[in-house]
Design an enzyme around this catalytic site. Structure first.
Site, short mmCIF file in Angstrom:
data_model
loop_
_atom_site.label_atom_id
_atom_site.label_comp_id
_atom_site.label_asym_id
_atom_site.label_seq_id
_atom_site.Cartn_x
_atom_site.Cartn_y
_atom_site.Cartn_z
N LYS A 1 0.79 -1.16 -0.16
CA LYS A 1 -0.14 -0.01 0.08
C LYS A 1 0.87 1.35 0.00
CE LYS A 1 -3.30 -3.20 1.17
NZ LYS A 1 -2.62 -4.34 0.96
N GLY A 2 0.28 2.32 -0.75
CA GLY A 2 1.26 3.56 -0.71
C GLY A 2 2.28 3.64 -1.87
N CYS A 3 2.20 2.52 -2.74
CA CYS A 3 3.00 2.78 -4.08
C CYS A 3 2.18 3.04 -5.21
CB CYS A 3 3.72 1.33 -4.13
SG CYS A 3 4.97 0.97 -3.23
N GLN A 4 2.54 3.86 -5.89
CA GLN A 4 1.75 4.46 -7.12
C GLN A 4 1.95 3.24 -8.02
OE1 GLN A 4 3.67 7.45 -9.54
NE2 GLN A 4 1.92 8.28 -10.39
N SER A 5 3.03 2.57 -8.10
CA SER A 5 3.02 1.36 -9.29
C SER A 5 2.51 -0.02 -8.28
CB SER A 5 4.52 1.06 -9.59
OG SER A 5 5.11 2.22 -10.14
#
Length: 142
Positions: free
Chosen positions: A49-53
């Site tokens: 969670k928290g990754c754009q990719s």
């Protein structure tokens, strides 16, 4: 090698590269060399969670050491996954949970990533440390 020794090696490797273009090429190459994560581990539970990719991270405890495998759908992010796995995989949960991860700032990575990639990298590190804490708690209960 210890987590600190691995970080020192990375800092040394990055210090000989002149431009950030070279450093990004190196990070991309690390991603290409990352062993493939088993498809069975590309699940929503393993997404960071928290990754754009999209970043998948799988963890298992073997012989007292945490082993990480991962993947991403973005080339630079996959290289960042590879770096984090290189630093932390193969160490005890206690070592990982208490490790001071300083190479990211020492090589200037945090200031050369976009804010979303930087947040994703920190989310990945946080998740790896949380896995280590959870496994350490499980070990302590035995």
């Amino acid at each position: 090698m210890t987590i600190q020794e691995i970080q020192e090696e990375i800092i040394s490797d990055f210090s000989v590269m002149g431009s950030w273009e070279d450093k990004y090429e190196y990070i991309i190459q690390l991603g290409k060399e990352l062993p493939l994560i088993a498809e069975e581990f590309k699940t929503p539970d393993n997404l960071i969670k928290g990754c754009q990719s999209r970043v998948w991270l799988h963890t298992e405890l073997k012989d007292g050491q945490l082993l990480f495998s991962g993947d991403s759908d973005a080339v630079i992010t996959k290289g960042l996954v590879s770096l984090m796995i290189y630093v932390l995989s193969g160490h005890t949960p206690q070592e990982i949970a208490t490790a001071d991860i300083y190479f990211i700032d020492a090589i200037g990575l945090s200031s050369h990533l976009s804010p979303t990639r930087s947040n994703g990298l920190l989310s990945m590190l946080k998740q790896m440390k949380l896995y280590a804490i959870a496994y350490q708690a499980k070990i302590n209960q035995q």
